[in-house]
Write an enzyme that holds these catalytic residues in place. Structure first.
Site, short mmCIF file in Angstrom:
data_model
loop_
_atom_site.label_atom_id
_atom_site.label_comp_id
_atom_site.label_asym_id
_atom_site.label_seq_id
_atom_site.Cartn_x
_atom_site.Cartn_y
_atom_site.Cartn_z
N ASP A 140 94.17 99.21 40.26
CA ASP A 140 94.32 99.61 41.67
C ASP A 140 94.46 98.41 42.60
O ASP A 140 94.69 98.59 43.80
CB ASP A 140 93.08 100.39 42.13
CG ASP A 140 92.93 101.73 41.44
OD1 ASP A 140 91.79 102.19 41.31
OD2 ASP A 140 93.96 102.30 41.02
N GLU A 171 82.63 103.76 38.86
CA GLU A 171 83.46 103.24 39.95
C GLU A 171 82.82 103.76 41.23
O GLU A 171 82.69 104.98 41.41
CB GLU A 171 84.90 103.72 39.84
CG GLU A 171 85.78 103.09 40.91
CD GLU A 171 87.10 103.79 41.11
OE1 GLU A 171 87.19 105.00 40.84
OE2 GLU A 171 88.06 103.13 41.55
#
Ligand code: TEU
Ligand code: CA
Length: 612
Positions: free
Chosen positions: A365, A292
């Site tokens: 998210d 990420e």
């Protein structure tokens, strides 16, 4: 299940003639947020046995890899992204035996399991952090500890080592009376940043990773792995620290400065990733690593994912999900499609010859893509726009990630009051922006959270139209940890599974297309009609190679709710007319697509893949 066997794919599909990509270049990954996926013991939280009970559903969808958000021991301050024991399972989700059973049952179905590695920080309840509070303990230097600013009373406002703010509100520094110093936490104060400069920290992380891989795990998604190397001056001082040679950035509207430019893609990023590759993955096969990567550019993606550099297989970049707001996610902007196309083109061209791309619009998210960039105001447009965005994403060159429920066209939660939310990011941001800094009105902030809050993707998976959507134990339904979206009566797996026109069936076709057509997984990508405000159009081209028939695809998608003209470049490519057999997939079906293309137009949310 789609009988996709990684070992039988023609070699050229893996290599596309330029970069020797292994199995994951033809694979599709499904992200599971365990807490919201399937509860089997009636406590209102999803668990590992729940995932195991749904493996046939996932195998039938045709995905190849399951990425689990964290299930390790955790106080759950950030829903498990605050880990207190990396080598045990939190009782909320089950036991290590449950994990072993899930691994075995997944592997039986040809599914790989990738765990979420969260090693930029631990929980403040991790034994390492507890020990670190003693300056004489071997763990004393495992975190970023700093004294109060000279001349300031420790623990009082303004005594923090610099003015950095946390992503989750407040200062990025928390004072520990036990140690008499501050510790850095880019995220919540219960998530202290590990000090990766310390080789003992790195060794402990690599040992833990090898322990999981030896247990049968097939790789890792690495949480904010591009934040682990921090910029310091020659004396090791962070920007803005007393005496530091590096000046901090100015304080923003919320009263703090931004740490990201000093913590993203830091000076030792490549060194740490290459060391991890050597210490953990060299000599192993069949694994997947995806980092990420907030703050990483498309150009740096090429370097980090270039196999010759031995770092990571792929990254999640964020520019495409960060640009549609007024500088802060709580002030969303409508989609500027040409801007999005330009960003995606930057991603694709950077790794056209070397390196690889991940493809995502959703995760735990992000808000639900059908609500963010599609139209969830009515069933017709919701189904069509969910399919259109799925087609656009899956026809790019890279490895697609399907976030749980995306394959059903699940929507944002549309909560109306603050007490329906659970995510500390949203709740802390509301307090800081509305009540403390007073930089956003309550109404504007509530609209911002409703549009972009992370809880939008964390409502329980909608399995059927029963109470709580079949998420909790059917014989003892309890209130789940977060409300089920009321639209689960219309949007659920049971209602879509056998419906050939459902979003689920469309995603299943998209995944099968990637597995069967090497042009989809390996073909060169080229944007056309870049300036068109409503249509996303591009081609995919794969040269013929021994054992692989090449080919060319045209992808056109009307990402608006009204009929529009087919733009000129795409029109030229279909000028000779298109027949139904040339239509690989289409949101309204092949016959409708043939008529639309002949009329040089696209109906609302009409997306088509044409074999040229
Ligand atoms: O996310 C890091 C991150 O970049 C997100 O905080 C994102 O920037 C923000 O939510 C967008 O508004 C990872 C995990 O995916 C997230 O769930 C964790 O909260 C975070 O790290 C800390 O571990
Ligand atoms: Ca449970």
């Amino acid at each position: 299940m789609t009988s996709f066997n990684r070992e039988t794919l023609p070699d050229a599909v893996r290599t596309n003639g330029a970069t020797p990509n292994p199995w994951w270049s033809n694979a599709v990954v499904y992200q599971i947020y365990p807490r919201s996926f399937q509860d089997t013991n009636g406590d209102g939280f999803g668990d590992l046995k729940g995932i195991t009970s749904r493996l046939d559903y996932l195998a039938d969808l045709g995905v190849d890899v399951l990425w689990l958000s964290p299930v390790y021991k955790s106080p759950q301050d950030d829903n498990g992204y605050d880990i207190s024991d990396y080598q045990d399972i939190d009782p909320l989700f089950g036991t290590l035996d449950d994990m072993d059973e899930l691994l075995a049952e997944a592997h039986k179905r040809g599914l790989k399991i990738v765990m979420d590695l969260v090693v930029n920080h631990t929980s403040d309840e991790h034994a390492w952090f507890e020990a670190s509070k003693d300056k004489n303990d071997p763990h004393a230097d495992w975190y970023w500890w700093r004294p109060a600013r000279p001349g300031r009373e420790p623990g009082t406002p303004g005594a923090e080592p610099n003015q950095w703010g946390s992503y989750f509100g407040g200062s990025a520094w928390e004072y520990s009376p036990e140690r008499g110093e501050y510790y850095l936490h880019q995220f919540s104060k219960k998530q202290p940043d590990l000090n990766w400069e310390n080789p003992a920290v790195r060794r402990a992380v690599y040992d833990m990773m090898n322990w999981w891989l030896d247990r049968g795990v097939d790789g890792f998604r690495m949480d904010v792995i591009t934040l682990i190397s921090k910029r310091t001056d020659a004396a090791g001082r962070l920007p803005g620290e007393a005496g530091s040679e590096i000046e901090d950035l100015p304080v923003g509207e919320e009263g703090y400065s931004n740490p990201n430019p000093f913590c993203a893609d830091g000076p030792r990023q490549d060194e740490f990733l290459a060391e991890m590759r050597r210490e953990v993955f060299d000599g192993r096969d069949g694994f997947l690593t995806v980092g990420e990567a907030p703050g990483i550019t498309a150009a740096r993606n090429e370097h980090i994912t270039d196999p010759a550099n031995g770092e990571l297989d792929m990254l999640f970049l964020f520019e495409h999900v960060d640009f549609d707001c007024e500088g802060v996610k709580w002030k969303p902007l409508p989609l500027d499609l040409p801007r999005l196309k330009s960003i995606m083109a930057g991603y694709q061209t950077a790794v056209a010859n070397v390196g690889w791309a991940s493809l995502f619009t959703g995760n735990h998210d992000q808000p639900r893509v059908v609500s963010r960039w599609g139209d969830d105001s009515n069933e017709t447009d919701r189904v069509l726009s969910a399919k259109a965005w799925g087609l656009v994403l899956h026809m790019h060159r890279g490895t697609p990630y399907v976030y749980q429920g995306e394959e059903l066209g699940m929507t944002n939660a549309h909560f109306t009051s603050l007490d329906q939310y659970r995510d500390l990011e949203s709740l802390n941001a509301y307090r800081q922006r509305v009540e403390e800094a007073k930089v956003q009105s309550p109404e504007s902030m509530m609209a911002g959270i409703a549009a972009r809050g992370r809880d939008n993707s964390r409502t329980p998976m909608q399995w059927d139209g029963s109470a709580y959507a079949g998420f909790t134990a059917p014989d003892a339904p309890v209130e789940p940890w977060i409300a089920v979206n009321p639209n689960h009566a219309e949007i659920n797996a049971a209602g879509e599974f056998d419906d050939p026109d459902s979003v689920y069936s469309f995603y299943k076709q998209l995944i099968a297309l990637r597995h069967s057509d090497p042009v989809v997984s390996a073909g060169d990508w080229e944007l056309i009609d870049a300036a068109d405000p409503h249509v996303y159009a591009f081609t995919r081209t794969l040269a013929a190679a021994p054992g692989v028939t090449g080919g060319r695809l045209l992808v056109v998608a009307n990402l608006s709710g009204r009929t529009v003209d087919l733009p000129s470049d795409a029109s030229a490519l279909v000028a000779a007319g298109v027949t139904e057999p040339q239509i690989a997939i289409a949101t309204y079906g092949a016959s409708h697509a043939v008529v639309s293309l002949a009329n040089r137009e696209l109906d609302p949310w009409e997306a088509v893949v044409v074999r040229l």
